[in-house]
Every structure is written in structure tokens, then in C-alpha cells.
Enzyme design. Structure first.
Site, short mmCIF file in Angstrom:
data_model
loop_
_atom_site.label_atom_id
_atom_site.label_comp_id
_atom_site.label_asym_id
_atom_site.label_seq_id
_atom_site.Cartn_x
_atom_site.Cartn_y
_atom_site.Cartn_z
N CYS A 1 -2.75 32.88 -116.80
CA CYS A 1 -3.76 33.73 -116.14
C CYS A 1 -3.71 33.61 -114.62
O CYS A 1 -4.26 34.44 -113.90
CB CYS A 1 -5.15 33.34 -116.63
SG CYS A 1 -5.58 31.63 -116.22
N ASP B 1 7.97 34.66 -109.20
CA ASP B 1 8.19 33.24 -109.47
C ASP B 1 7.13 32.72 -110.43
O ASP B 1 7.42 31.95 -111.33
CB ASP B 1 8.14 32.47 -108.15
CG ASP B 1 8.70 31.08 -108.29
OD1 ASP B 1 9.83 30.96 -108.78
OD2 ASP B 1 8.00 30.12 -107.94
N PRO C 1 7.58 20.95 -107.52
CA PRO C 1 6.57 21.08 -106.46
C PRO C 1 5.69 22.30 -106.73
O PRO C 1 6.20 23.37 -107.05
CB PRO C 1 7.42 21.29 -105.20
CG PRO C 1 8.75 20.66 -105.52
CD PRO C 1 8.95 20.89 -106.99
N TYR D 1 10.51 31.05 -96.73
CA TYR D 1 10.40 30.01 -95.70
C TYR D 1 11.70 29.89 -94.89
O TYR D 1 12.67 30.61 -95.13
CB TYR D 1 9.99 28.68 -96.35
CG TYR D 1 8.65 28.77 -97.05
CD1 TYR D 1 7.54 29.36 -96.42
CD2 TYR D 1 8.48 28.31 -98.35
CE1 TYR D 1 6.31 29.46 -97.05
CE2 TYR D 1 7.24 28.42 -98.99
CZ TYR D 1 6.17 28.99 -98.35
OH TYR D 1 4.96 29.09 -98.98
N ARG E 1 7.29 28.88 -117.26
CA ARG E 1 6.04 28.70 -118.04
C ARG E 1 6.37 28.23 -119.45
O ARG E 1 5.87 28.75 -120.43
CB ARG E 1 5.20 29.98 -118.02
CG ARG E 1 3.74 29.76 -118.34
CD ARG E 1 2.86 30.94 -117.94
NE ARG E 1 3.39 32.23 -118.28
CZ ARG E 1 3.36 32.77 -119.50
NH1 ARG E 1 2.82 32.12 -120.52
NH2 ARG E 1 3.87 33.97 -119.70
N TYR F 1 13.96 22.69 -98.53
CA TYR F 1 13.36 23.89 -99.13
C TYR F 1 13.97 25.14 -98.50
O TYR F 1 13.86 25.35 -97.29
CB TYR F 1 11.85 23.85 -98.91
CG TYR F 1 11.06 24.77 -99.83
CD1 TYR F 1 11.67 25.56 -100.79
CD2 TYR F 1 9.67 24.80 -99.76
CE1 TYR F 1 10.94 26.37 -101.64
CE2 TYR F 1 8.92 25.61 -100.60
CZ TYR F 1 9.57 26.40 -101.54
OH TYR F 1 8.84 27.22 -102.37
N CYS G 1 -8.24 25.33 -113.45
CA CYS G 1 -7.42 25.85 -114.56
C CYS G 1 -8.33 26.33 -115.68
O CYS G 1 -9.32 25.68 -116.00
CB CYS G 1 -6.49 24.74 -115.05
SG CYS G 1 -5.59 25.16 -116.56
N ARG H 1 2.62 25.28 -113.97
CA ARG H 1 1.44 25.65 -114.74
C ARG H 1 1.33 24.89 -116.07
O ARG H 1 0.24 24.40 -116.40
CB ARG H 1 1.41 27.17 -114.95
CG ARG H 1 1.13 27.91 -113.65
CD ARG H 1 1.26 29.42 -113.81
NE ARG H 1 2.64 29.83 -114.06
CZ ARG H 1 3.01 31.08 -114.36
NH1 ARG H 1 2.08 32.02 -114.50
NH2 ARG H 1 4.27 31.39 -114.52
FE1 SF4 Z 1 -2.01 28.25 -116.87
FE2 SF4 Z 1 -4.13 29.71 -116.22
FE3 SF4 Z 1 -4.26 27.02 -116.20
FE4 SF4 Z 1 -2.84 28.29 -114.35
S1 SF4 Z 1 -5.05 28.41 -114.66
S2 SF4 Z 1 -2.22 26.50 -115.50
S3 SF4 Z 1 -2.02 29.99 -115.48
S4 SF4 Z 1 -3.95 28.33 -117.96
#
Ligand code: SF4
Ligand code: ADP
Length: 706
Positions: free
Chosen positions: A359, A278, A37, A188, A310, A183, A374, A333
Site C-alpha cells: 500500500c 522501484d 537501504p 542522485y 516485494r 550510491y 506500516c 517493505r
Molecule cells: Fe507494506 Fe504497506 Fe507496510 Fe509499506 S506500509 S511495508 S507497503 S504493508
């Protein structure tokens, strides 16, 4: 006859384990790629945008696709921050659009049912927030601050929340979800019951860990009773704080919690406690940063465990599984930056993975209240709205000759997308390397991962036979006329200026002195010597990171900003607290709420933005990280010779990226992509989504009975 050895396929060996199916209670995920999520900024009011966004990841091979937080009751209202709801029949319809889309590709759909407890302000519903003991969640982020404190839940409130959870789960099943969440993380309601700091109850829901876990246990039980025959029931739990608390029989309370619940949910989704830990930025944290907190979970339960970190490297993913840290590789991400990450691994196209750069521009979108954006993937959020696909921009009707001038993020993305569309592309840059601003910025403290924007695109461009690339090519109008392409995209970037602003709103001219620098000077190797003041009113990363850079080279630096904190906008990307820590560790003095009003080479005069009170500091140099303006001279010269360009057969020329409107990398990449998609066509339709209103608006006479 000699048989040739079968070529080794990495997909058939090393990474096979990632594609094994996994049972989650009564359902089976087709592989171990699990889009956990995550906030998308797409509420139930944008059901088509949301469905297509999630569907694209299922198409790209993710085995499970989840929603973001989905409220189960009026008392969990995060507005104006975007959130999903599971309140009435229209909500069921809106979610069904997403589950149908995900199922079309063989993936499972999960819903993160959510009650925000004391952390929501219920600004829209005007219902009192709920909490175990009336202890508020005190935000330091202005976007979350509020002035309504929560009610202490009585036994009826607890029964109500359990009923709303069960009703939410039943609605979720009707909407087609395969996995339903409880959750208990990130501040929360469930989390507040787990933590003694929030939970001061003296009844059976407070005190010992067994008692503090009771509410979460009952939430899982009612969910299982409601939908457990058909749906996997997942527990999402934050373990950072609990792991730091000594346990009575185990190493920590986190261990004891998992032991107490080990057989109850069908899946453990484990994570950290706060957004900056996180979802930590790459500037300060590497891949797999959750491991030290969550590494014990699998030892205490036989149920599958999913976690994040990540992860973009398949070897790191396999290692997590083989070392017994995780069963399932979670991604938020990485799935945004590359919805096709699993398919690329399966098809042994590892070098084609568009790796997340960490980022956190995606997170800033949620804070801004808009669909996710993104840096790496310009098509995200645009799948339905503009009809863009992350892997396939579609073939152009006619292949044309396109000259792209400038090989920064905008030019590289434009060239790549034009090449994929089948055009004949010439990419020219006057520098000695492609990458534009990133050729310098990647060398700044913590920013090396950002160069994935360049690496990914250059790698793909070098494989294309219809793209030619030239460095050290400082193009002027005559050269462009000689080349005579059909179209020209001018991606010549922007430059930093020495402009100052009064009270940060009215421009008041440049700060004139030979020892006033901009980040461009430093990029060009002109280093200040002696005490230096960095004045930052850009507010994003540059001022802070240039300060770190100078300090790392031994320059004594003072950082000054008219904002309340260093790199103030980075509160949106989770970087702000870590930047403050980095500046402190490099002995940088940080001064806030002040602006530079004069500099004579020896003394800089600062003025407080509210009182005007003046302070003088001795310093030899000032670096201004403030206003960027387009480097548009070439475009202006082309405009002045429009007739000559037309005579040479050039049909169009336009600015893209920072040369059009200076911004973050994400803006430049999006601009380059859009220009390539729309080349020769002009602006394409921007579809507006609308809420589903098939059913009459419902009343909440008895909350939960829509
Ligand atoms: Fe990754 Fe940056 Fe895209 Fe977010 S905006 S998914 S941190 S590349
Ligand atoms: P963006 O973020 O929009 O891609 P950058 O500043 O990162 O912008 O990149 C702009 C690129 O354009 C730089 O690499 C620069 O060397 C190049 N450039 C600028 N002017 C010219 C020109 N006249 N001819 C060729 N390349 C140019």
C-alpha cells in the site's frame, strides 16, 4: 522394528538455500536475507528509535541491515525530508548505536553513503547543489520542487566529493559498519554522471559510457582504498533507463555498465530508477516486478547480486536464486511489514508471515517527514518509543474477559493482540464475514492484496484457544450487558457521508437527492445506472478506485475533484501516476479544480475552486467520496447506559479504529493494537528521543574535517 519416516521439514529442504552464508568482500552475511537501504524517516536526531527499529529486523533473522540514505557532505542536504548524516563525531555515535544493536543478533550493518547531486535543494545548509553539467533534476512532486539550480562540478568539486566519500567511509567503519555503499541510483549524483541526459561533459567524465562511468568507478575505488580491507563495498545502481539505451557491444548500456564494473565492487545492489517503479504499489504491480530490468546482471559479474521485488513468498525467493536472477533476497517493505520474516521461514511457520500489502503507507511517512508507519505492522517505529514488539506484545498481569465489537482491521488487530496478551477474547461482528471495510474494498480493482490485513489476522486468531469469534451478531447494549465482559472495545467503523464543503474548508451540508450515492451504497450493491459523476475530495484511494470499479462495470463515469490531480494524496504512496493511467485507460474523463455545487437528478453544476466559474454537466447520478464519520451509535447508547454497564461489572469501554477517528487502514490497525496494549492501564508512556551531543558542535572549516 519399523522406523517411521522422518517428517519432511520444508526448512531442511526447499528453503535451506536462503540460509546459506554469503561472502561480501571481506565480510560474510549469515544468510541471504538482506534489508536493503530504505528510508525510515528516522534521522540522526532519533538515534534510539532508529537503532531499535533496525535491531528488531536483525532479531527477526535478516542477515544484513542497512541504513537509509546517509549524506556525506553539506552539499547533500534533503531537509526538510528526513535523512541520515555522516558528518561528525556525534553522527558516528548515533550510527554506532544502530550497528551495536544489529551486531547483537549476528547480522551485518550496512550504510548507504549518499550524495544527492542535483536532486537536493540544500535548503538548510545553503550550499550550492552539485551536478555533472548544471542540469537540474526537475521534480513533479511538490515535496521535491525547489527553485535553486545546481552548480556544474569542476575538477576540484569531483576531487572533493571523492574525498568526502572516503572520509564518510572511514567514519562509517569507526561507527561499526560492515558494508559501505557507493550510491549511483534514483536521480542522485552518481546516477547523474551515468546518464547522458544529465551529463553533457566534454572532459574524461562525459561522452562515452566508459567516461560517464568514471566518476562511479572512482567513488568505488576511493571507498575500497579507505575501508576495503575491513568492509564490503557495495554499489547501488539504478538500471531502468540504462537498460532502455542500446549499447555498443552489449544489449544495452546497463549491460555495458555492469561489464565495465564487474570486478570492482564487492556487491551489486540493483534497482529501478524512480520511486513509483522501484517501490511500486500492489494496486498496479505484483511481486518480483524488477526482474525484467535486472535479470541479466548476474551473467556479467561473479560478485553477489542483491535486488528487491516485494518478496514475501519463500518459493518466489528460492526461484530467484535457482534461476540465477539474484544471489541475495533484498527486502525493504517486506522487512517493515514483517521483521521476523526470515525466522518464520527458517522455523517453517510460513503461514505466520505478515505479508506486506504493497500500500506504500510506509513511503508516505517519509514524505510526511516522520518515522515510518506500516499498515500491516502497527509496532513499526514504536519499538523504542512505546516498547512494542512485532511478535510479542507481552503477557497481561491479569487475564480478563474482553468483548471486541466489530471485526474490521481495528477489531481484528485488537482481538489478536489481546489474545496474545493472554486475555479471553470474544470478537463479534454483525456481518457475514470478518474484514469490515475490506470485505468490499478487496473486490475493487487492484486491491485484493490489501486483504492480507484480514487474512493474516484471521489465520492467527483461528489458532487461538482463548479467542471466540461470532458473525451475524448485531450487538446492542442489552446483549453487551448479558455478556458482562470486563472490558469492551467498540470497533464499529465509519460511514461515508453526503456532506459537501465550500472551497473544501467549510462544511455546507449534504447534497440531497435520491440518486446521490456514497461508497457504502456501492458496497451494499446499490449500483448507479446511466452517466455518473464521482466527486472526490477524500483525495486518497477511494474516489479513484470506485471510479475504476464503476467504469469496469460499464457505467459511463466522469471523475471530478477540487484537487489538482485524481486521488491527489496518493502522490505520497507512489500510486498517483498509475491511477491517472488507469483512469485514462478506462476512458474516464478527469476534471480537476472543480467542486459540485448543485444536482437535480439530470444536471450537476460544478464550480471552479479559484474563479467560481460554473459548468453544467448532464448526469443521472453523483457518487460522493468525501467525508467519513464514525459509526458510533452503539458507543453513544453505551454511554447513555453507563450505570447499567457498570452494574454488570463492565470496567471499561472505548472506541477504536475508524469508530474513534476515521482514517487509513494503517490508522485503524494502530488504534486497535494500542487499545489492546493499553487495556485497563490507560495511556502508556510515549518516549521522546533526543540527538546525541557527546561532542562539542563541530565546525566545517575545511568541508570533511569535522
Ligand atoms: Fe507494506 Fe504497506 Fe507496510 Fe509499506 S506500509 S511495508 S507497503 S504493508
Ligand atoms: P475499522 O477500519 O475501524 O476496523 P471497519 O468499518 O472496517 O472499521 O469495520 C467495522 C466492523 O464493525 C464492520 O465489520 C461492521 O460489520 C461491524 N459492526 C458495526 N456495528 C456493529 C454492531 N453493533 N455489532 C457488531 N458489529 C458491528
Amino acid at each position: 522394528m519399523n522406523m517411521l519416516p522422518k517428517p519432511e521439514s520444508r526448512t531442511e529442504s526447499r528453503y535451506d538455500i536462503l540460509f546459506e552464508p554469503i561472502k561480501i568482500g571481506p565480510v560474510t552475511a549469515p544468510n541471504r536475507f538482506y534489508q536493503v537501504p530504505h528510508a525510515s524517516g528516522m534521522t540522526n536526531a532519533l538515534p534510539r528509535i532508529r537503532a531499535k527499529f533496525r535491531e528488531t529486523k536483525a532479531e527477526g533473522g535478516w542477515g544484513v541491515i542497512c541504513t537509509g540514505a546517509c549524506s556525506i557532505d553539506l552539499s547533500s542536504d534533503d531537509a526538510p525530508l528526513p535523512m541520515a548524516t555522516m558528518w561528525d563525531d556525534n553522527d558516528i555515535k548515533a550510527h554506532a548505536m544502530m550497528t551495536d544493536a544489529v551486531h547483537r543478533h549476528g547480522a551485518l550493518a550496512g550504510v548507504e553513503l549518499w550524495h544527492g547531486g542535483a536532486s537536493v535543494m540544500n535548503r538548510q545548509t545553503r550550499v550550492a547543489p552539485l551536478s555533472p553539467s548544471g542540469i537540474p533534476w526537475m521534480a513533479t512532486h511538490v515535496g521535491f520542487m525547489g527553485n535553486l539550480r545546481p552548480k556544474t562540478m569542476d575538477k576540484q568539486d569531483i576531487r572533493d566529493v571523492l574525498r568526502w566519500q572516503a572520509e564518510g567511509a572511514r567514519k562509517a567503519r569507526i561507527a561499526g559498519f560492515d558494508i559501505v555503499y557507493v550510491y549511483a541510483g534514483m536521480g542522485y549524483l552518481g546516477y547523474e554522471f551515468l546518464l547522458p541526459e544529465y551529463n553533457h561533459r566534454i572532459d574524461e567524465y562525459g561522452g562515452s559510457l566508459e567516461n560517464r562511468v568514471r566518476f562511479v568507478r572512482e567513488m568505488i575505488e576511493v571507498t575500497k582504498d579507505a575501508v576495503g580491507k575491513d568492509c564490503g563495498v557495495a554499489l547501488r545502481v539504478s538500471l531502468e533507463e540504462l537498460r532502455a539505451k542500446a549499447g555498443r557491444n552489449q544489449a544495452s548500456e546497463a549491460h555495458e555498465l555492469i561489464e565495465l564494473l564487474s570486478d570492482i565492487p564487492d556487491l551489486f545492489d540493483v534497482k529501478m530508477d524512480s520511486s513509483p517503479t522501484d517501490c511500486s504499489p500492489s494496486r498496479f504491480t505484483g511481486e518480483g516486478s524488477h526482474e525484467p530490468v535486472i535479470d541479466f546482471v548476474k551473467k556479467l559479474t561473479k560478485k553477489p547480486v542483491v535486488g528487491v521485488g516485494r518478496f514475501t513468498s519463500p518459493d518466489a525467493m528460492v526461484s530467484q536464486i535457482k534461476r540465477g536472477v539474484l544471489d541475495i533476497i533484498g527486502g525493504a517493505r517486506p522487512s517493515i511489514a514483517d521483521p521476523f520474516l526470515p525466522n518464520k521461514i527458517r522455523e517453517n511457520r510460513i503461514e505466520e508471515i505478515r505479508e506486506c500489502i504493497g500500500c506504500n503507507i510506509c513511503i508516505s511517512s517519509w514524505h510526511d517527514g516522520v518515522p515510518v508507519r506500516c499498515t500491516q505492522n502497527p509496532t513499526v517505529g514504536e519499538e523504542w518509543r512505546r516498547g512494542w514488539h512485532p511478535e510479542n506484545p507481552g503477557k497481561a498481569g491479569v487475564a480478563e474477559r474482553v468483548l471486541v465489537i466489530g471485526g474490521g482491521p481495528a477489531g481484528l488487530e485488537a482481538a489478536l493482540t489481546l489474545g496474545r496478551r493472554g486475555h479471553h477474547v470474544t470478537l463479534a461482528d454483525k456481518g457475514t464475514a470478518f474484514g469490515g471495510r475490506l470485505t468490499f474494498e478487496k473486490t475493487l480493482p487492484g486491491l485484493s492484496a490489501w486483504n492480507r490485513v484480514v487474512d493474516y489476522r484471521l489465520g492467527r486468531l483461528r489458532e487461538m484457544t482463548n479467542v471466540e469469534m461470532y458473525l451475524e451478531s448485531d450487538l446492542g447494549v442489552d446483549e453487551i450487558i448479558d455478556l458482562a465482559p470486563d472490558h469492551v472495545l467498540v470497533a464499529t467503523g465509519a460511514r461515508w457521508t453526503k456532506f459537501l464543503y465550500s472551497s473544501m474548508e467549510i462544511p455546507v451540508g449534504k447534497l440531497a437527492h435520491e440518486r446521490v450515492f456514497t461508497p457504502d451504497d456501492i458496497a451494499a450493491g446499490r449500483m448507479p445506472e446511466g452517466p455518473t459523476l464521482v466527486f472526490d475530495f477524500d483525495n486518497y484511494y477511494m474516489g479513484g478506485v470506485i471510479t475504476e470499479h464503476l467504469a469496469s462495470k460499464g457505467v459511463p463515469v466522469t471523475y471530478v475533484t477540487p484537487a489538482g490531480q485524481a486521488s491527489a494524496w496518493t502522490i505520497m504512496t507512489n500510486e498517483l501516476p498509475l491511477i491517472a493511467r488507469a483512469l485514462t485507460s478506462r476512458n474516464v474523463a478527469v476534471r480537476t479544480l472543480e467542486m459540485v455545487s448543485a444536482f437535480d437528478g439530470e444536471t450537476v453544476t460544478l464550480a471552479n475552486i479559484f474563479t467560481g466559474q460554473k459548468t453544467e454537466l448532464q448526469c443521472r447520478n453523483v457518487v460522493i467520496s468525501g467525508l467519513r464519520l464514525p459509526r458510533a451509535e452503539l458507543f453513544e447508547a453505551m454511554n447513555a447506559r453507563r450505570a447499567d454497564l457498570e452494574a454488570a461489572g463492565i470496567k471499561s469501554f472505548e472506541l477504536v479504529g475508524d469508530a474513534l477517528a476515521p482514517g487509513a487502514l494503517a490508522h485503524a490497525v494502530h488504534s486497535g493494537h494500542r487499545a489492546a496494549q493499553e487495556l485497563g492501564l490507560g495511556p502508556q508512556p510515549f518516549r521522546r528521543d533526543a540527538p546525541i551531543v557527546e561532542f562539542e558542535p563541530s565546525y566545517w572549516s575545511d568541508r570533511g574535517n569535522a
